[in-house]
Design a protein around this motif. Sequence first.
Motif, mmCIF file in Angstrom:
data_model
loop_
_atom_site.group_PDB
_atom_site.id
_atom_site.type_symbol
_atom_site.label_atom_id
_atom_site.label_comp_id
_atom_site.label_asym_id
_atom_site.label_seq_id
_atom_site.Cartn_x
_atom_site.Cartn_y
_atom_site.Cartn_z
ATOM 1 N N THR A 89 0.827 -1.210 0.000
ATOM 2 C CA THR A 89 0.000 0.000 0.000
ATOM 3 C C THR A 89 0.861 1.261 0.000
ATOM 4 O O THR A 89 2.005 1.235 0.463
ATOM 5 C CB THR A 89 -0.932 0.030 1.237
ATOM 6 O OG1 THR A 89 -1.742 1.207 1.192
ATOM 7 C CG2 THR A 89 -0.135 0.050 2.533
ATOM 8 N N ASP A 90 0.305 2.351 -0.552
ATOM 9 C CA ASP A 90 0.949 3.664 -0.371
ATOM 10 C C ASP A 90 -0.086 4.642 0.215
ATOM 11 O O ASP A 90 -0.061 5.832 -0.056
ATOM 12 C CB ASP A 90 1.581 4.187 -1.676
ATOM 13 C CG ASP A 90 0.555 4.715 -2.690
ATOM 14 O OD1 ASP A 90 -0.616 4.272 -2.649
ATOM 15 O OD2 ASP A 90 0.931 5.546 -3.533
ATOM 16 N N LEU A 91 -0.948 4.108 1.062
ATOM 17 C CA LEU A 91 -1.969 4.935 1.712
ATOM 18 C C LEU A 91 -1.354 5.973 2.647
ATOM 19 O O LEU A 91 -1.894 7.061 2.819
ATOM 20 C CB LEU A 91 -2.911 4.048 2.532
ATOM 21 C CG LEU A 91 -4.152 3.475 1.835
ATOM 22 C CD1 LEU A 91 -4.827 2.436 2.727
ATOM 23 C CD2 LEU A 91 -5.137 4.585 1.468
ATOM 24 N N ILE A 93 1.839 7.500 2.612
ATOM 25 C CA ILE A 93 2.467 8.580 1.858
ATOM 26 C C ILE A 93 2.373 8.230 0.377
ATOM 27 O O ILE A 93 2.905 7.206 -0.054
ATOM 28 C CB ILE A 93 3.965 8.750 2.230
ATOM 29 C CG1 ILE A 93 4.114 8.991 3.732
ATOM 30 C CG2 ILE A 93 4.589 9.892 1.421
ATOM 31 C CD1 ILE A 93 5.558 9.032 4.223
ATOM 32 N N GLU A 94 1.667 9.060 -0.362
ATOM 33 C CA GLU A 94 1.460 8.784 -1.776
ATOM 34 C C GLU A 94 2.798 8.544 -2.486
ATOM 35 O O GLU A 94 3.737 9.336 -2.352
ATOM 36 C CB GLU A 94 0.702 9.954 -2.421
ATOM 37 C CG GLU A 94 0.545 9.866 -3.931
ATOM 38 C CD GLU A 94 -0.172 8.581 -4.368
ATOM 39 O OE1 GLU A 94 -0.967 8.034 -3.589
ATOM 40 O OE2 GLU A 94 0.099 8.129 -5.498
ATOM 41 N N GLY A 95 2.877 7.440 -3.184
ATOM 42 C CA GLY A 95 4.076 7.142 -3.953
ATOM 43 C C GLY A 95 5.137 6.358 -3.191
ATOM 44 O O GLY A 95 6.075 5.850 -3.794
ATOM 45 N N GLU A 96 4.984 6.257 -1.872
ATOM 46 C CA GLU A 96 5.949 5.470 -1.091
ATOM 47 C C GLU A 96 5.304 4.155 -0.685
ATOM 48 O O GLU A 96 4.573 4.069 0.299
ATOM 49 C CB GLU A 96 6.427 6.256 0.144
ATOM 50 C CG GLU A 96 7.263 7.458 -0.241
ATOM 51 C CD GLU A 96 7.945 8.112 0.960
ATOM 52 O OE1 GLU A 96 8.002 7.500 2.041
ATOM 53 O OE2 GLU A 96 8.405 9.258 0.787
ATOM 54 N N TRP A 97 5.620 3.134 -1.469
ATOM 55 C CA TRP A 97 4.981 1.839 -1.263
ATOM 56 C C TRP A 97 5.649 1.057 -0.142
ATOM 57 O O TRP A 97 6.879 1.024 -0.049
ATOM 58 C CB TRP A 97 4.993 1.049 -2.576
ATOM 59 C CG TRP A 97 3.970 1.592 -3.507
ATOM 60 C CD1 TRP A 97 4.111 2.652 -4.352
ATOM 61 C CD2 TRP A 97 2.626 1.163 -3.633
ATOM 62 N NE1 TRP A 97 2.932 2.905 -5.002
ATOM 63 C CE2 TRP A 97 2.007 1.999 -4.586
ATOM 64 C CE3 TRP A 97 1.869 0.136 -3.040
ATOM 65 C CZ2 TRP A 97 0.659 1.847 -4.949
ATOM 66 C CZ3 TRP A 97 0.534 -0.016 -3.416
ATOM 67 C CH2 TRP A 97 -0.049 0.838 -4.356
ATOM 68 N N VAL A 98 4.835 0.451 0.685
ATOM 69 C CA VAL A 98 5.334 -0.390 1.772
ATOM 70 C C VAL A 98 4.462 -1.639 1.876
ATOM 71 O O VAL A 98 3.343 -1.675 1.376
ATOM 72 C CB VAL A 98 5.277 0.335 3.144
ATOM 73 C CG1 VAL A 98 6.184 1.554 3.160
ATOM 74 C CG2 VAL A 98 3.844 0.743 3.502
ATOM 75 N N ASN A 120 0.360 3.383 -11.351
ATOM 76 C CA ASN A 120 0.036 4.583 -12.131
ATOM 77 C C ASN A 120 -1.004 5.483 -11.462
ATOM 78 O O ASN A 120 -1.380 6.498 -12.003
ATOM 79 C CB ASN A 120 -0.426 4.187 -13.539
ATOM 80 C CG ASN A 120 -1.659 3.306 -13.506
ATOM 81 O OD1 ASN A 120 -2.150 2.964 -12.427
ATOM 82 N ND2 ASN A 120 -2.151 2.923 -14.669
ATOM 83 N N SER A 121 -1.478 5.071 -10.298
ATOM 84 C CA SER A 121 -2.378 5.919 -9.506
ATOM 85 C C SER A 121 -3.471 6.552 -10.364
ATOM 86 O O SER A 121 -3.688 7.761 -10.334
ATOM 87 C CB SER A 121 -1.571 6.999 -8.780
ATOM 88 O OG SER A 121 -2.173 7.315 -7.549
ATOM 89 N N LEU A 122 -4.185 5.710 -11.080
ATOM 90 C CA LEU A 122 -5.224 6.171 -12.014
ATOM 91 C C LEU A 122 -6.375 6.886 -11.320
ATOM 92 O O LEU A 122 -6.672 6.614 -10.167
ATOM 93 C CB LEU A 122 -5.811 4.963 -12.755
ATOM 94 C CG LEU A 122 -5.205 4.549 -14.094
ATOM 95 C CD1 LEU A 122 -6.090 3.481 -14.720
ATOM 96 C CD2 LEU A 122 -5.049 5.743 -15.025
ATOM 97 N N GLY A 126 -6.953 8.458 -7.229
ATOM 98 C CA GLY A 126 -5.714 7.687 -7.184
ATOM 99 C C GLY A 126 -5.939 6.222 -6.823
ATOM 100 O O GLY A 126 -7.088 5.764 -6.708
ATOM 101 N N GLU A 127 -4.837 5.517 -6.684
ATOM 102 C CA GLU A 127 -4.894 4.087 -6.366
ATOM 103 C C GLU A 127 -3.818 3.798 -5.322
ATOM 104 O O GLU A 127 -2.648 4.092 -5.547
ATOM 105 C CB GLU A 127 -4.619 3.257 -7.622
ATOM 106 C CG GLU A 127 -5.599 3.522 -8.751
ATOM 107 C CD GLU A 127 -5.352 2.678 -9.979
ATOM 108 O OE1 GLU A 127 -6.302 2.067 -10.489
ATOM 109 O OE2 GLU A 127 -4.190 2.625 -10.424
ATOM 110 N N ASP A 128 -4.190 3.261 -4.200
ATOM 111 C CA ASP A 128 -3.251 3.145 -3.078
ATOM 112 C C ASP A 128 -3.082 1.734 -2.527
ATOM 113 O O ASP A 128 -2.441 1.553 -1.490
ATOM 114 C CB ASP A 128 -3.703 4.066 -1.936
ATOM 115 C CG ASP A 128 -3.734 5.532 -2.367
ATOM 116 O OD1 ASP A 128 -2.902 5.932 -3.197
ATOM 117 O OD2 ASP A 128 -4.616 6.269 -1.881
ATOM 118 N N CYS A 129 -3.671 0.752 -3.169
ATOM 119 C CA CYS A 129 -3.554 -0.608 -2.645
ATOM 120 C C CYS A 129 -3.110 -1.555 -3.748
ATOM 121 O O CYS A 129 -3.494 -1.396 -4.899
ATOM 122 C CB CYS A 129 -4.889 -1.058 -2.061
ATOM 123 S SG CYS A 129 -5.323 -0.131 -0.561
HETATM 124 CA CA LIG Z 1 -1.079 5.812 -4.729
#
Ligand SMILES: [Ca+2]
Length: 175
Positions: A89-91, A93-98, A120-122, A126-129
């Motif tokens: 997920t990057d819920l 911090i956007e763009g920082e996947w963990v 690509n956070s469409l 956006g997309e966070d999972c």
């Molecule tokens: Ca995202």
Amino acid sequence: MNRICVGLLFMSIVSVRGDCPNGYVRHDDSCYKFFSSVLATWAESLTYCELFESKLAVIETEREQTFIEGLLSREWHTGASDGVWVDGTDLLIEGEWVWADDGTPINTQGYNKWFPGEPNSLGRRGEDCMDLLHHEKYNWNDNSCERKQNFLCEIETEGSSGMGGGNANNGIIGK
Ligand SMILES: [Ca+2]
Ligand SMILES: [Ca+2]
Ligand SMILES: [Ca+2]
């Protein structure tokens, strides 16, 4: 300490080291369960896994990814969702996947198998999972966390040593 503690510890080790719980499939030091007939949001799927003493799958190596691709292809059926939730997920911090389980970063230094062009956070929200898309051979994708789809749970049976698997807390025993 006392006999009860020792006994409980022993039972925990036996149940953790032994066979996988019913319905789970073993690979290396983990047990997996693909819930292919339940549709859930990412957060709901995390709760489902916890209900069954597991967690959303954390994919640490190419070997594990390959196994999972095989498992999901074999168990796929019409009616199953295209995406399968896993733990990324990057819920926060956007763009920082963990990996949500322990916060391990998912970056270019470690293993990753994003489908080309992902994440690509469409869309406006956006997309966070993270999910694995059937039509993209189960490579990684970011998707809307609210989407209802199937999910993959994992139980790590080896607490210490080994690459990646050694995350201090033995969640299964603790529970
Ligand atoms: Ca995202
Ligand atoms: Ca894993
Ligand atoms: Ca995406």
